[in-house]
Design a protein around this motif. Structure first.
Motif, PDB file in Angstrom:
ATOM      1  N   SER A 107     -20.165   7.506 -12.041  1.00 41.45           N
ATOM      2  CA  SER A 107     -20.913   6.453 -12.745  1.00 41.45           C
ATOM      3  C   SER A 107     -20.026   5.302 -13.210  1.00 41.45           C
ATOM      4  O   SER A 107     -20.520   4.300 -13.728  1.00 41.45           O
ATOM      5  N   VAL A 108     -18.710   5.408 -13.012  1.00 42.81           N
ATOM      6  CA  VAL A 108     -17.792   4.354 -13.439  1.00 42.81           C
ATOM      7  C   VAL A 108     -17.732   3.271 -12.358  1.00 42.81           C
ATOM      8  O   VAL A 108     -17.369   3.542 -11.214  1.00 42.81           O
ATOM      9  N   SER A 109     -18.100   2.050 -12.730  1.00 46.44           N
ATOM     10  CA  SER A 109     -17.982   0.916 -11.811  1.00 46.44           C
ATOM     11  C   SER A 109     -16.507   0.546 -11.704  1.00 46.44           C
ATOM     12  O   SER A 109     -15.810   0.466 -12.704  1.00 46.44           O
ATOM     13  N   ARG A 110     -16.052   0.315 -10.455  1.00 45.02           N
ATOM     14  CA  ARG A 110     -14.629   0.101 -10.233  1.00 45.02           C
ATOM     15  C   ARG A 110     -14.352  -1.189  -9.465  1.00 45.02           C
ATOM     16  O   ARG A 110     -15.165  -1.639  -8.673  1.00 45.02           O
ATOM     17  N   VAL A 111     -13.165  -1.727  -9.697  1.00 46.66           N
ATOM     18  CA  VAL A 111     -12.672  -2.900  -8.981  1.00 46.66           C
ATOM     19  C   VAL A 111     -11.310  -2.527  -8.422  1.00 46.66           C
ATOM     20  O   VAL A 111     -10.481  -1.954  -9.129  1.00 46.66           O
ATOM     21  N   GLU A 112     -11.075  -2.838  -7.145  1.00 42.83           N
ATOM     22  CA  GLU A 112      -9.788  -2.545  -6.522  1.00 42.83           C
ATOM     23  C   GLU A 112      -9.001  -3.839  -6.328  1.00 42.83           C
ATOM     24  O   GLU A 112      -9.569  -4.870  -5.965  1.00 42.83           O
ATOM     25  N   LEU A 113      -7.706  -3.756  -6.561  1.00 41.77           N
ATOM     26  CA  LEU A 113      -6.835  -4.918  -6.420  1.00 41.77           C
ATOM     27  C   LEU A 113      -5.563  -4.529  -5.681  1.00 41.77           C
ATOM     28  O   LEU A 113      -5.073  -3.409  -5.830  1.00 41.77           O
ATOM     29  N   ILE A 114      -5.035  -5.457  -4.910  1.00 42.43           N
ATOM     30  CA  ILE A 114      -3.759  -5.279  -4.235  1.00 42.43           C
ATOM     31  C   ILE A 114      -2.731  -6.092  -5.015  1.00 42.43           C
ATOM     32  O   ILE A 114      -2.985  -7.244  -5.358  1.00 42.43           O
ATOM     33  N   THR A 115      -1.605  -5.502  -5.297  1.00 41.88           N
ATOM     34  CA  THR A 115      -0.530  -6.233  -5.961  1.00 41.88           C
ATOM     35  C   THR A 115       0.605  -6.386  -4.966  1.00 41.88           C
ATOM     36  O   THR A 115       1.206  -5.401  -4.547  1.00 41.88           O
ATOM     37  N   CYS A 116       0.852  -7.600  -4.529  1.00 42.57           N
ATOM     38  CA  CYS A 116       1.900  -7.863  -3.542  1.00 42.57           C
ATOM     39  C   CYS A 116       3.126  -8.409  -4.241  1.00 42.57           C
ATOM     40  O   CYS A 116       3.021  -9.316  -5.068  1.00 42.57           O
ATOM     41  N   PRO A 117       4.278  -7.890  -3.904  1.00 38.53           N
ATOM     42  CA  PRO A 117       5.520  -8.405  -4.484  1.00 38.53           C
ATOM     43  C   PRO A 117       5.852  -9.773  -3.887  1.00 38.53           C
ATOM     44  O   PRO A 117       5.322 -10.135  -2.836  1.00 38.53           O
ATOM     45  N   PRO A 118       6.736 -10.529  -4.520  1.00 38.35           N
ATOM     46  CA  PRO A 118       7.117 -11.845  -3.998  1.00 38.35           C
ATOM     47  C   PRO A 118       7.677 -11.790  -2.578  1.00 38.35           C
ATOM     48  O   PRO A 118       7.510 -12.725  -1.814  1.00 38.35           O
ATOM     49  N   GLU A 119       8.314 -10.682  -2.218  1.00 35.66           N
ATOM     50  CA  GLU A 119       8.914 -10.567  -0.886  1.00 35.66           C
ATOM     51  C   GLU A 119       7.942  -9.995   0.143  1.00 35.66           C
ATOM     52  O   GLU A 119       8.338  -9.436   1.149  1.00 35.66           O
ATOM     53  N   ALA A 120       6.625 -10.145  -0.095  1.00 34.25           N
ATOM     54  CA  ALA A 120       5.606  -9.607   0.809  1.00 34.25           C
ATOM     55  C   ALA A 120       5.830 -10.120   2.227  1.00 34.25           C
ATOM     56  O   ALA A 120       6.155 -11.280   2.444  1.00 34.25           O
ATOM     57  N   THR A 121       5.634  -9.207   3.188  1.00 35.08           N
ATOM     58  CA  THR A 121       5.811  -9.549   4.593  1.00 35.08           C
ATOM     59  C   THR A 121       4.479  -9.442   5.311  1.00 35.08           C
ATOM     60  O   THR A 121       3.479  -9.043   4.729  1.00 35.08           O
ATOM     61  N   LEU A 122       4.486  -9.771   6.577  1.00 35.01           N
ATOM     62  CA  LEU A 122       3.255  -9.643   7.357  1.00 35.01           C
ATOM     63  C   LEU A 122       2.782  -8.203   7.403  1.00 35.01           C
ATOM     64  O   LEU A 122       1.591  -7.931   7.449  1.00 35.01           O
ATOM     65  N   ASP A 123       3.725  -7.241   7.399  1.00 31.78           N
ATOM     66  CA  ASP A 123       3.340  -5.834   7.390  1.00 31.78           C
ATOM     67  C   ASP A 123       2.544  -5.502   6.141  1.00 31.78           C
ATOM     68  O   ASP A 123       1.547  -4.807   6.193  1.00 31.78           O
TER      69      ASP A 123
END
Length: 135
Positions: A107-123
């Motif tokens: 019953s808990v409504s949820r939100v998903e988030l991605i946290t990308c570091p500054p050095e994020a790559t195409l991978d």
């Protein structure tokens, strides 16, 4: 590294301690303490490290890749961070978390988030896209 989190959509909701316990147990069983074949099977149990505390779990695999899953003190946000470069591994960890949330906090409504570091790559961008599709 890669980061992902799932939080309650409402300030009045929270994940249950039981949900966290199940997540911790399943991750320990499926990833942190999972048997991986090696050349010397007797040493397998010494090739990994796992720490569990009141609000989370962390483990290191045979290649020294660390994964941490923990919940905030208000039980509103679960986070997962990993140095793992294999997107399937990361998605498998996230799937365990999501399944436990569905089972123990439906019953808990949820939100998903991605946290990308500054050095994020195409991978890491590819992992982000795959996680968004999983929803």
């Amino acid at each position: 590294g890669f980061g992902w989190l799932i939080r309650t959509a409402s300030i009045n909701q929270s994940f249950s301690p039981r949900c966290l316990h199940v997540i911790t147990s399943r991750l320990a069983d499926g990833f942190a303490l999972a048997a991986e074949p090696s050349l010397v099977p007797e040493l397998d149990k010494y090739n990994r490290s796992c720490d569990v505390w009141s609000r989370g779990i962390s483990w290191m695999n045979n290649e020294a890749v660390t994964t941490v899953v923990e919940i905030t003190s208000d039980f509103r946000c679960l986070s997962c961070t990993t140095d793992e470069s294999n997107p399937q591994y990361t998605l498998s960890v996230i799937q365990v978390i999501k399944e436990a949330c569905d089972e123990f906090c439906p019953s808990v409504s949820r939100v998903e988030l991605i946290t990308c570091p500054p050095e994020a790559t195409l991978d890491s961008v590819a992992v982000t896209v795959e996680c968004q599709v999983m929803k």
